[in-house]
Motif scaffolding. Structure first.
Motif, short mmCIF file in Angstrom:
data_model
loop_
_atom_site.label_atom_id
_atom_site.label_comp_id
_atom_site.label_asym_id
_atom_site.label_seq_id
_atom_site.Cartn_x
_atom_site.Cartn_y
_atom_site.Cartn_z
N LEU A 7 0.81 -1.22 0.06
CA LEU A 7 0.03 -0.01 -0.22
C LEU A 7 0.93 1.30 -0.03
O LEU A 7 0.55 2.06 -0.54
CB LEU A 7 -0.90 -0.18 1.18
N LEU A 8 2.14 1.44 0.86
CA LEU A 8 2.86 2.36 0.72
C LEU A 8 3.53 2.66 -0.55
O LEU A 8 3.77 3.80 -0.84
CB LEU A 8 3.82 2.37 1.87
N VAL A 9 3.41 1.68 -1.35
CA VAL A 9 4.18 1.62 -2.63
C VAL A 9 3.34 2.25 -3.56
O VAL A 9 3.45 3.01 -4.20
CB VAL A 9 4.84 0.32 -3.13
N TRP A 52 11.86 0.80 10.65
CA TRP A 52 11.06 0.44 11.74
C TRP A 52 10.56 1.57 12.52
O TRP A 52 11.40 1.96 13.04
CB TRP A 52 11.52 -0.79 12.53
N GLN A 53 9.15 1.96 12.57
CA GLN A 53 8.89 3.15 13.18
C GLN A 53 7.57 2.81 13.66
O GLN A 53 6.70 2.21 13.45
CB GLN A 53 8.76 4.41 12.25
N MET A 54 7.33 3.66 15.06
CA MET A 54 6.01 3.43 15.71
C MET A 54 5.02 4.31 14.66
O MET A 54 5.23 5.20 14.43
CB MET A 54 6.05 4.17 16.90
N VAL A 55 3.91 3.54 14.48
CA VAL A 55 2.81 4.18 13.45
C VAL A 55 1.47 4.49 14.50
O VAL A 55 0.67 5.34 13.91
CB VAL A 55 2.42 3.23 12.44
N MET A 88 6.82 -1.09 9.25
CA MET A 88 7.85 -0.42 8.16
C MET A 88 7.14 0.85 7.54
O MET A 88 6.27 0.82 7.20
CB MET A 88 8.37 -1.42 7.15
N VAL A 89 8.29 1.80 7.61
CA VAL A 89 7.80 3.01 6.81
C VAL A 89 8.65 3.75 5.90
O VAL A 89 9.85 3.65 6.43
CB VAL A 89 7.51 4.05 7.97
#
Length: 120
Positions: A7-9, A52-55, A88-89
Protein backbone atom coordinates in the motif's frame (compact mmCIF):
# COMPACT_ATOMS: atom_id res chain seq x y z
CA UNK A 1 2.99 -6.36 6.94
CA UNK A 2 3.43 -7.06 3.23
CA UNK A 3 0.03 -5.52 2.51
CA UNK A 4 1.03 -2.31 4.25
CA UNK A 5 4.34 -2.16 2.37
CA UNK A 6 2.49 -2.72 -0.91
CA UNK A 7 0.00 0.00 0.00
CA UNK A 8 2.85 2.40 0.78
CA UNK A 9 4.31 1.75 -2.66
CA UNK A 10 0.98 2.01 -4.50
CA UNK A 11 -0.42 5.01 -2.63
CA UNK A 12 1.81 7.62 -4.30
CA UNK A 13 1.08 6.05 -7.67
CA UNK A 14 -2.67 6.22 -7.07
CA UNK A 15 -2.36 9.78 -5.82
CA UNK A 16 -0.34 10.66 -8.94
CA UNK A 17 -3.13 9.34 -11.16
CA UNK A 18 -5.57 11.80 -9.60
CA UNK A 19 -3.42 14.83 -10.39
CA UNK A 20 -4.14 17.05 -13.37
CA UNK A 21 -1.07 18.31 -15.26
CA UNK A 22 -1.35 20.38 -18.42
CA UNK A 23 0.88 21.62 -21.20
CA UNK A 24 -0.34 23.46 -24.30
CA UNK A 25 -0.99 21.02 -27.14
CA UNK A 26 -0.82 17.91 -24.95
CA UNK A 27 -3.78 15.58 -24.40
CA UNK A 28 -4.84 14.35 -20.97
CA UNK A 29 -3.71 10.82 -21.85
CA UNK A 30 -0.26 12.08 -22.87
CA UNK A 31 0.11 14.05 -19.65
CA UNK A 32 -0.96 10.99 -17.63
CA UNK A 33 1.62 8.89 -19.48
CA UNK A 34 4.32 11.49 -18.81
CA UNK A 35 3.30 11.60 -15.14
CA UNK A 36 3.66 7.82 -14.96
CA UNK A 37 7.06 8.00 -16.68
CA UNK A 38 8.24 10.67 -14.24
CA UNK A 39 6.92 8.50 -11.39
CA UNK A 40 8.97 5.55 -12.66
CA UNK A 41 12.03 7.78 -12.99
CA UNK A 42 11.51 9.00 -9.41
CA UNK A 43 11.25 5.39 -8.18
CA UNK A 44 14.66 4.66 -9.70
CA UNK A 45 16.26 7.93 -8.58
CA UNK A 46 14.94 7.82 -5.00
CA UNK A 47 14.72 4.21 -3.81
CA UNK A 48 12.61 3.32 -0.77
CA UNK A 49 14.23 3.97 2.61
CA UNK A 50 12.31 1.63 4.88
CA UNK A 51 12.66 1.95 8.67
CA UNK A 52 10.93 0.32 11.61
CA UNK A 53 8.88 3.06 13.24
CA UNK A 54 5.99 3.57 15.63
CA UNK A 55 2.84 4.20 13.59
CA UNK A 56 0.38 4.31 16.49
CA UNK A 57 1.21 5.20 20.10
CA UNK A 58 0.18 3.13 23.10
CA UNK A 59 -3.18 4.11 24.56
CA UNK A 60 -5.85 3.13 27.03
CA UNK A 61 -9.34 2.69 25.63
CA UNK A 62 -12.16 3.31 28.06
CA UNK A 63 -15.60 1.84 27.56
CA UNK A 64 -18.48 3.13 29.71
CA UNK A 65 -21.70 1.15 29.86
CA UNK A 66 -24.63 2.42 31.86
CA UNK A 67 -28.04 0.92 32.65
CA UNK A 68 -31.05 1.77 34.78
CA UNK A 69 -32.26 -0.29 37.69
CA UNK A 70 -35.49 1.32 38.77
CA UNK A 71 -34.67 4.92 39.65
CA UNK A 72 -30.92 4.30 39.93
CA UNK A 73 -28.40 4.47 37.16
CA UNK A 74 -25.42 2.10 37.27
CA UNK A 75 -22.32 2.51 35.16
CA UNK A 76 -19.36 0.26 34.57
CA UNK A 77 -16.13 1.57 33.08
CA UNK A 78 -13.72 -0.93 31.60
CA UNK A 79 -10.24 -0.06 30.47
CA UNK A 80 -8.21 -1.86 27.86
CA UNK A 81 -4.55 -1.19 27.20
CA UNK A 82 -3.56 -1.08 23.53
CA UNK A 83 0.19 -1.33 23.02
CA UNK A 84 2.04 0.83 20.54
CA UNK A 85 1.99 -0.43 16.97
CA UNK A 86 5.15 -0.50 14.87
CA UNK A 87 5.55 -1.07 11.16
CA UNK A 88 7.90 -0.48 8.25
CA UNK A 89 7.64 3.11 6.97
CA UNK A 90 9.16 4.56 3.79
CA UNK A 91 10.96 7.80 4.68
CA UNK A 92 11.71 8.62 1.03
CA UNK A 93 8.11 9.23 -0.08
CA UNK A 94 8.29 13.02 0.00
CA UNK A 95 11.68 13.13 -1.75
CA UNK A 96 10.29 10.81 -4.44
CA UNK A 97 7.24 13.03 -4.90
CA UNK A 98 9.45 16.12 -5.16
CA UNK A 99 11.53 14.38 -7.82
CA UNK A 100 8.42 13.43 -9.82
CA UNK A 101 7.01 16.96 -9.57
CA UNK A 102 10.34 18.48 -10.67
CA UNK A 103 10.43 16.07 -13.62
CA UNK A 104 6.96 17.17 -14.74
CA UNK A 105 7.87 20.85 -14.46
CA UNK A 106 11.11 20.31 -16.40
CA UNK A 107 9.04 18.83 -19.24
CA UNK A 108 6.92 21.99 -19.37
CA UNK A 109 3.83 20.82 -17.47
CA UNK A 110 1.98 22.91 -14.91
CA UNK A 111 0.00 21.46 -12.03
CA UNK A 112 -3.73 22.21 -12.42
CA UNK A 113 -5.12 20.52 -9.32
CA UNK A 114 -6.81 17.18 -8.69
CA UNK A 115 -9.52 15.31 -10.52
CA UNK A 116 -11.63 12.39 -9.30
CA UNK A 117 -9.74 9.12 -9.46
CA UNK A 118 -10.98 6.92 -12.32
CA UNK A 119 -10.84 3.19 -11.70
CA UNK A 120 -11.46 2.00 -15.28
Amino acid sequence: MRRIALLLVLLPLLAGCAERWSRPGTSEEASDAMNAACGNEAQLAVPPHMVWQMVEPARIERDRRCWRDGNREHCRVTERFRPARYDMVDLAISAREQHRTACMREKGFTFEGYRPLRLN
